[in-house]
Design a protein around this motif. Structure first.
Motif, PDB file in Angstrom:
ATOM      1  N   GLN A   1       1.320  39.150  66.522  1.00  0.00           N
ATOM      2  CA  GLN A   1       2.573  39.448  65.804  1.00  0.00           C
ATOM      3  C   GLN A   1       2.374  39.279  64.303  1.00  0.00           C
ATOM      4  O   GLN A   1       2.738  40.151  63.507  1.00  0.00           O
TER       5      GLN A   1
ATOM      6  N   SER B   1      -0.324  41.910  62.900  1.00  0.00           N
ATOM      7  CA  SER B   1       0.172  43.301  62.897  1.00  0.00           C
ATOM      8  C   SER B   1       1.125  43.514  61.728  1.00  0.00           C
ATOM      9  O   SER B   1       1.092  44.563  61.069  1.00  0.00           O
TER      10      SER B   1
ATOM     11  N   GLU C   1       3.020  47.005  72.374  1.00  0.00           N
ATOM     12  CA  GLU C   1       4.433  47.003  71.964  1.00  0.00           C
ATOM     13  C   GLU C   1       4.619  46.357  70.593  1.00  0.00           C
ATOM     14  O   GLU C   1       5.421  46.817  69.790  1.00  0.00           O
ATOM     15  N   ILE C   2       3.859  45.301  70.338  1.00  0.00           N
ATOM     16  CA  ILE C   2       3.930  44.655  69.012  1.00  0.00           C
ATOM     17  C   ILE C   2       3.518  45.660  67.940  1.00  0.00           C
ATOM     18  O   ILE C   2       4.164  45.798  66.895  1.00  0.00           O
TER      19      ILE C   2
ATOM     20  N   GLU D   1       3.607  48.931  68.104  1.00  0.00           N
ATOM     21  CA  GLU D   1       4.608  49.990  67.998  1.00  0.00           C
ATOM     22  C   GLU D   1       5.805  49.520  67.173  1.00  0.00           C
ATOM     23  O   GLU D   1       6.287  50.240  66.296  1.00  0.00           O
ATOM     24  N   SER D   2       6.239  48.293  67.414  1.00  0.00           N
ATOM     25  CA  SER D   2       7.425  47.820  66.688  1.00  0.00           C
ATOM     26  C   SER D   2       7.123  47.558  65.216  1.00  0.00           C
ATOM     27  O   SER D   2       8.041  47.460  64.405  1.00  0.00           O
ATOM     28  N   ASN D   3       5.839  47.479  64.864  1.00  0.00           N
ATOM     29  CA  ASN D   3       5.483  47.348  63.444  1.00  0.00           C
ATOM     30  C   ASN D   3       5.175  48.693  62.799  1.00  0.00           C
ATOM     31  O   ASN D   3       4.681  48.733  61.667  1.00  0.00           O
ATOM     32  N   GLY D   4       5.405  49.776  63.520  1.00  0.00           N
ATOM     33  CA  GLY D   4       5.289  51.111  62.927  1.00  0.00           C
ATOM     34  C   GLY D   4       3.933  51.785  63.092  1.00  0.00           C
ATOM     35  O   GLY D   4       3.686  52.837  62.508  1.00  0.00           O
TER      36      GLY D   4
END
Ligand code: GLN
Length: 275
Positions: free
Chosen positions: A216, A219, A246-247, A249-252
């Motif tokens: 997390q 990233s 997923e981590i 992806e959620s950071n772009g």
């Protein structure tokens, strides 16, 4: 005097190759000499004493790599000690992944986060000779080992810095960021193999309560450190590939991909930053 054959016979519970490696260390000879010219290898009293000391460490679950201060990774023998995670074969998949993404003649700038022995960065620079790289680690002792390996392998374009990823202030951006961060859940540390739990540094293993905190943090930070279209490449634990994807992806990050190791375990997660 005792011959290497005597020592093998007296320690029949220990694999012959490991006995030979310990003898080679004591005698400062190559493994091949001890294995194939056994009749000419003898230990005097003092050498027998040294051998017994190494054997006691071996019987106390210390990995032979740490006793010999040497571990093969990719194309090199790296100096290792208790200050660094032992290089693992599955981590070589990071090098293979970078080789599928870029031509070795390219001029890239690498960042290796939590570099430890330096094995990932130095192996990359061995392949990408026109490239340069930075390796960072929160452990000062690990950075000393990485620098020692840099000298040993005579790799010029690496720069090692003793800084945590949270305090790293980069003056440049990178084409590729690689990391094999600590990813074991704190609650699982106690059940690791003894040779890992006792001899790999806790700092290099403990990934916090979920084992995902390093992914997390890295990233999020790496979004500032990557060049447009740069790649981030992580090694992950055996059950973490989905969560790490997923981590990312959620950071772009985009084009998220997973690569399996030789045991068919999802081991590498990598992605791009399209800014
Ligand atoms: N691969 C190591 C192990 O399973 C862990 C390394 C890490 O946390 N990065 O023992």
């Amino acid at each position: 005097m005792l011959s290497s054959k005597d020592l093998i016979a007296r320690n029949s519970d220990v694999p012959v190759k490991d006995i030979r490696k310990l003898i080679a260390k004591v005698k400062n000879l190559s493994y091949e000499k001890v294995a194939f010219d056994a009749d000419s290898v003898f230990l005097n009293t003092e050498e027998q004493e040294q051998f017994q000391q190494l054997l006691a460490r071996y019987r106390n679950d210390e990995p032979i790599s740490k006793i010999l201060n040497s571990r093969g990774f990719w194309k090199y023998d790296f100096f290792v000690n208790e200050d660094v995670l032992d290089p693992r074969p599955e981590t070589e998949l990071i090098i293979e992944t970078v080789l599928t993404l870029f031509n070795t003649s390219e001029k890239l700038n690498f960042l290796d986060i939590g570099t430890g022995s330096g094995c990932i960065l130095l192996s990359l620079l061995g392949e990408f000779e026109n490239s340069a790289g930075t390796g960072i680690d929160i452990s000062e002792k690990a950075i000393a080992v990485a620098r020692k390996n840099q000298q040993k392998l005579n790799i010029k374009n690496a720069n090692f810095e003793n800084v945590s990823w949270n305090n790293f202030a980069s003056s440049k951006q990178f084409d590729v960021i690689v990391s094999n961060p600590p990813y074991i859940r704190t609650s699982e540390i106690a059940s690791l193999d003894k040779n890992v739990r006792k001899y790999d540094p806790l700092l290099a293993l403990d990934g916090g309560e979920t084992g995902l905190r390093p992914y997390q943090e890295i990233s999020a930070l790496a979004t500032h450190w990557l060049k447009p279209n740069g790649y981030i490449i992580f090694e992950v634990g055996y059950n973490q590939a989905q969560a790490v994807s997923e981590i990312l992806e959620s950071n772009g990050y985009t084009s998220i991909q997973i690569a399996k190791d030789l045991a068919e375990i999802d081991r590498i997660v990598y992605a791009r930053m399209n800014i």
